[in-house]
Scaffold this motif. Structure first.
Motif, PDB file in Angstrom:
ATOM      1  N   ARG A 173       0.823  -1.213   0.000  1.00 54.62           N
ATOM      2  CA  ARG A 173       0.000   0.000   0.000  1.00 54.62           C
ATOM      3  C   ARG A 173       0.856   1.261   0.000  1.00 54.62           C
ATOM      4  N   TYR A 174       1.948   1.257   0.775  1.00 53.16           N
ATOM      5  CA  TYR A 174       2.727   2.486   0.948  1.00 53.16           C
ATOM      6  C   TYR A 174       4.118   2.428   0.325  1.00 53.16           C
ATOM      7  N   SER A 175       4.468   1.328  -0.274  1.00 57.14           N
ATOM      8  CA  SER A 175       5.764   1.070  -0.924  1.00 57.14           C
ATOM      9  C   SER A 175       6.856   0.767   0.109  1.00 57.14           C
ATOM     10  N   THR A 176       7.857   0.047  -0.337  1.00 60.62           N
ATOM     11  CA  THR A 176       8.974  -0.336   0.528  1.00 60.62           C
ATOM     12  C   THR A 176      10.033   0.760   0.501  1.00 60.62           C
ATOM     13  N   PRO A 177      10.440   1.280   1.647  1.00 62.07           N
ATOM     14  CA  PRO A 177      11.472   2.334   1.648  1.00 62.07           C
ATOM     15  C   PRO A 177      12.795   1.794   1.120  1.00 62.07           C
ATOM     16  N   SER A 178      13.453   2.614   0.333  1.00 63.31           N
ATOM     17  CA  SER A 178      14.745   2.209  -0.230  1.00 63.31           C
ATOM     18  C   SER A 178      15.915   2.860   0.497  1.00 63.31           C
ATOM     19  N   SER A 179      15.613   3.751   1.455  1.00 63.89           N
ATOM     20  CA  SER A 179      16.670   4.400   2.237  1.00 63.89           C
ATOM     21  C   SER A 179      16.116   4.764   3.608  1.00 63.89           C
ATOM     22  N   LEU A 180      17.011   5.038   4.531  1.00 62.51           N
ATOM     23  CA  LEU A 180      16.577   5.445   5.871  1.00 62.51           C
ATOM     24  C   LEU A 180      15.781   6.738   5.822  1.00 62.51           C
TER      25      LEU A 180
END
Length: 296
Positions: free
Chosen positions: A177-184
């Protein structure tokens, strides 16, 4: 002051402290309320101190009573340790062993280990204290403790079983739903799950990842189990033991290379229990089981 007071008086005193009323203490102890009142009166007379004052909400402990709380607790722990030792008298692995572990380890990790142990030694009775508070082994609050900090006390046997990896996790549908973070930095736009009060883990995490702080959390709870439940419910992203998350197909690890911590783990017991067959069996089972958990 009268000497050689009955332990019953101290036990009743501690129960009134805990329950806050004569009636509550009577129910907890399985005796009558007048008996509880007589015990408190006898103890006050023997000590020459008023221990409780009445209020609309029940009995309030005086400063004198509060100063005695820790001593009464120590007596209770000693009495319980005495009972466990007496129940374990005899040959073989039998009797009572009291174990403490953190909430998550106690509830999520130990049950299969303890179940296997009980099948091997059916005469064992196991007591579990799932708490993040460090139980006192020297005063025998418990017999064996699983700790995430090195033991500071002498007279303890301690076996380091390894490190439990901690990583960020979220449920699969939350990430969809919110996308996977690719950075901190991208964590700032996510619902983060963390502690309400400062803990050693949070202090270290914040030092290494400044964004991981109380103000950034969209859900705060000092209970590890509550945080784990919210991660499993799809609320957001939170810290979870990596071996534990592997058993849930819906939990996905996030930023594994950027956010990772290790919790060193020890199994400890008092050295006086070295010759106890029941404690040795439990100690060895915990070491083996936790080692397998970390490796799996």
């Amino acid at each position: 002051m009268t000497k050689n007071l009955s332990w019953d008086l101290y036990r009743t005193f501690l129960c009134v402290l805990t329950e806050g009323s004569l009636s509550g203490a009577a129910r907890a102890l399985g005796i009558t309320q007048p008996t509880v009142g007589r015990h408190i009166a006898a103890l006050e007379a023997a000590l020459g101190q008023v221990l409780f004052t009445r209020s609309q909400t029940g009995l309030l402990p005086t400063d004198a009573a509060e100063s005695l709380r820790a001593h009464a607790l120590a007596m209770q722990h000693t009495a319980l340790a005495f009972e466990r030792a007496a129940a374990s008298h005899g040959d073989g692995v039998n009797g009572v062993v009291r174990i403490s572990a953190s909430e998550v380890v106690g509830v999520e990790v130990l049950p299969p280990i303890l179940s296997a142990l009980r099948r091997t030694h059916p005469q064992l009775t196991l007591e579990l204290v799932p708490t993040n508070r460090i139980q006192d082994l020297l005063h025998r609050e418990v017999d064996i403790a699983v700790r995430m900090a090195p033991p500071q006390q002498e007279a303890l046997i301690a076996r380091r079983v390894g490190n439990i990896d901690i990583g960020l996790h979220a449920r699969d549908d939350y990430l969809a739903r919110y996308s996977t973070p690719s950075s901190l930095a991208e964590l700032a736009r996510h619902a983060l799950i963390g502690f309400d009060q400062m803990t050693p883990f949070l202090r270290e995490a914040t030092r290494n990842v400044p964004l991981w702080s109380r103000d950034a959390f969209a859900f705060r709870a000092d209970s590890d189990l509550a945080q784990l439940a919210m991660i499993r419910a799809g609320y957001g992203i939170g810290g979870c033991q990596v071996p534990l998350a592997r058993h849930d197909a819906r939990l996905v690890r996030v930023l594994p290379n950027a956010f990772r911590f290790k919790l060193p783990t020890w199994v400890t017991m008092h050295e006086d229990l070295r010759q106890s067959a029941r404690c040795k069996a439990v100690f060895d089972a915990l070491v083996a089981g936790l080692s397998a958990y970390m490796a799996g």
